[in-house]
Design a protein around this motif. Structure first.
Motif, short mmCIF file in Angstrom:
data_model
loop_
_atom_site.label_atom_id
_atom_site.label_comp_id
_atom_site.label_asym_id
_atom_site.label_seq_id
_atom_site.Cartn_x
_atom_site.Cartn_y
_atom_site.Cartn_z
N ARG A 49 0.81 -1.23 0.00
CA ARG A 49 0.00 0.00 0.00
C ARG A 49 0.84 1.27 0.00
NH1 ARG A 49 -5.59 -0.93 3.43
NH2 ARG A 49 -6.32 -2.72 2.23
N CYS A 50 2.13 1.14 0.01
CA CYS A 50 3.07 2.26 -0.13
C CYS A 50 2.89 3.35 0.92
CB CYS A 50 2.98 2.89 -1.52
SG CYS A 50 4.29 4.12 -1.80
N ALA A 92 -6.90 7.81 -3.00
CA ALA A 92 -7.34 7.85 -1.60
C ALA A 92 -6.23 7.36 -0.69
CB ALA A 92 -8.59 7.00 -1.43
N TRP A 93 -6.08 8.04 0.44
CA TRP A 93 -5.03 7.66 1.38
C TRP A 93 -5.51 7.87 2.80
CZ3 TRP A 93 -3.55 11.73 4.47
CH2 TRP A 93 -3.75 13.02 3.97
N HIS A 94 -4.76 7.31 3.74
CA HIS A 94 -5.10 7.45 5.16
C HIS A 94 -3.83 7.58 5.98
CE1 HIS A 94 -4.48 3.13 4.48
NE2 HIS A 94 -4.06 3.07 5.74
N LEU A 101 1.59 8.06 6.00
CA LEU A 101 0.52 8.12 5.03
C LEU A 101 0.62 6.94 4.07
CD1 LEU A 101 0.36 11.93 4.13
CD2 LEU A 101 -0.56 10.70 6.12
N PHE A 102 -0.51 6.22 3.91
CA PHE A 102 -0.60 5.03 3.06
C PHE A 102 -1.72 5.20 2.05
CE2 PHE A 102 1.58 3.32 6.70
CZ PHE A 102 2.26 2.18 6.28
N SER A 106 -3.79 0.59 -3.31
CA SER A 106 -2.60 -0.15 -3.76
C SER A 106 -1.45 0.78 -4.10
CB SER A 106 -2.95 -0.98 -4.99
OG SER A 106 -1.79 -1.51 -5.60
N ALA A 107 -0.23 0.29 -3.86
CA ALA A 107 0.97 1.02 -4.25
C ALA A 107 1.05 1.21 -5.77
CB ALA A 107 2.21 0.26 -3.76
#
Length: 390
Positions: A49-50, A92-94, A101-102, A106-107
């Motif tokens: 998820r990078c 989208a990230w969280h 931050l991920f 997906s990465a």
């Protein structure tokens, strides 16, 4: 023979960022990688998820022989700048713990974003092809790729360090740098699990047990989870301290960082009939509690144990010394400490002072971040700085 304004070696995070920035400034850029697709290290990062940056990015989160070197690049292209780019692509990230931050999904989204940024800059890619020769004459770098030769006044080393060799990582950037008169800070594996010797085999039997700790080496401390493995110590806390640890020195672990002072004596007064095993088992995973008590050679009800013994046990638990026998090496290291010496480079442009037109960025340089998105941010920042300069 093909001419370009810049040749970027390495289609990872730093290289793609540099190529995209330069290309969008109107430069004719060739991006080269021996892998058949770009961003392979990005794809496996963060569990797929990078962990693409950290909102707490600051120069003091990086190791380097020159702790001030990273200030310029990090200050000119920030975590907020890269997050804004991610937002423009609707990714989208969280935020997870500690400012990490991920991607939500997906990465691959980050790689696709960088590919699109390169495409917008008209970047030409030569993938799945190794570099067989590099020369410099008449102000031009000549790079032989397969059967063809390419020339450019600017050459960017973005091939990283030797960590994760299964992805094809090598010390190629160091070899090229040395050839052009640049010095190398001795590289070593970083963000890597530590191994324990036979004398600490008891702890190797705890494979799979994880617990929050505070780990210390000299004045450096990290408070995160530690994980026992069949070979030694891992988990975020141990990966962090591994970047600082030096061979034949101990690390110190506080297994109960929230329990201070004479907490065992306080427990004794509150419930003297409770066993030491029960009290410790309430604060730690039971298998770990048993192993620690075995080493302490202490058992029985708290009321039957003297204050001096309990005070000694509390002190041991808050400052447990481990003597790692080594690390699991580059195969398990997330990054490399050391690399192309910053004394050879401009902190503003990443250009080599001894070799005009030669640039070094990302992990190839002696700048190494903490776990948690810091190394990606250095890749974006240093890549941006070089991309603005070439």
């Amino acid at each position: 023979m093909t001419d370009h304004d810049a040749i970027v070696l390495g289609a990872g995070a730093a290289g793609m960022m540099c190529a995209a920035v330069a290309g969008q400034r109107g430069r004719r850029v060739l991006l080269v990688d021996h892998a058949d697709a770009p961003g392979k290290k990005i794809l496996i990062s963060g569990g797929g998820r990078c962990n693409f940056t950290n909102i707490h990015t600051a120069p003091d989160r990086y190791l380097s022989a020159n702790p001030h070197f990273a200030k310029s690049a990090l200050g000119r292209y920030t975590a907020a700048d890269f997050s804004a780019l991610v937002d423009r692509y609707g990714i989208a990230w969280h935020e997870k713990t500690l400012g990490q931050l991920f991607c939500d999904s997906s990465a691959r989204q980050i790689v696709a974003m960088l590919e699109e940024e390169c495409a917008r800059g008209g970047v030409a890619m030569a993938l799945g092809q190794g570099v067989s020769a590099i020369d410099h004459a008449d102000g031009l770098y000549r790079v032989k790729i397969g059967d063809s030769e390419h020339r450019a006044p600017a050459l960017v080393l973005a091939t990283g360090g030797p960590s994760i060799p299964k992805l094809g990582a090598t010390g190629f950037a160091y070899d090229v740098a040395r050839r052009f008169g640049l010095s190398i800070v001795q590289p070593r594996p970083a963000l890597v699990p530590l191994t324990l010797g036979p004398e600490e085999q008891l702890f190797q039997s705890l494979s799979g047990v994880s617990t929050p700790v505070e780990v210390r080496w000299n004045r450096t401390r990290f408070r995160e989870a530690a994980l026992f493995t069949h070979r030694g110590l891992s988990g975020p806390a141990m990966l962090q301290i591994s970047s600082y640890w030096q061979h034949r020195t101990p690390i110190h672990v506080d297994f109960l960082p929230d329990r201070k002072g004479e907490w065992l004596i306080d427990e004794k007064r509150a419930r003297p009939r409770a066993t030491l095993r029960r009290v410790l088992g309430e604060a730690l995973p039971e298998r770990l509690a048993d192993a620690l008590l075995d080493r302490l050679a202490m058992q029985g009800d708290l009321g039957a144990l003297g204050d001096r013994a309990l005070r000694h046990a509390g002190a041991q638990l808050s400052d447990w010394a481990f003597h790692p026998s080594g690390t699991e090496g580059y195969a398990k290291a997330e990054v490399t400490v050391g690399g192309i010496a910053t004394a050879n480079l401009s902190s503003r442009t990443m250009e080599a002072t001894k070799a005009p037109g030669l640039y070094a960025i990302g992990e190839a340089v002696d700048v190494t971040g903490w776990l948690g998105g810091y190394n990606f941010q250095w890749a974006w920042s240093s890549g941006w700085a070089a991309g603005q300069a070439i």
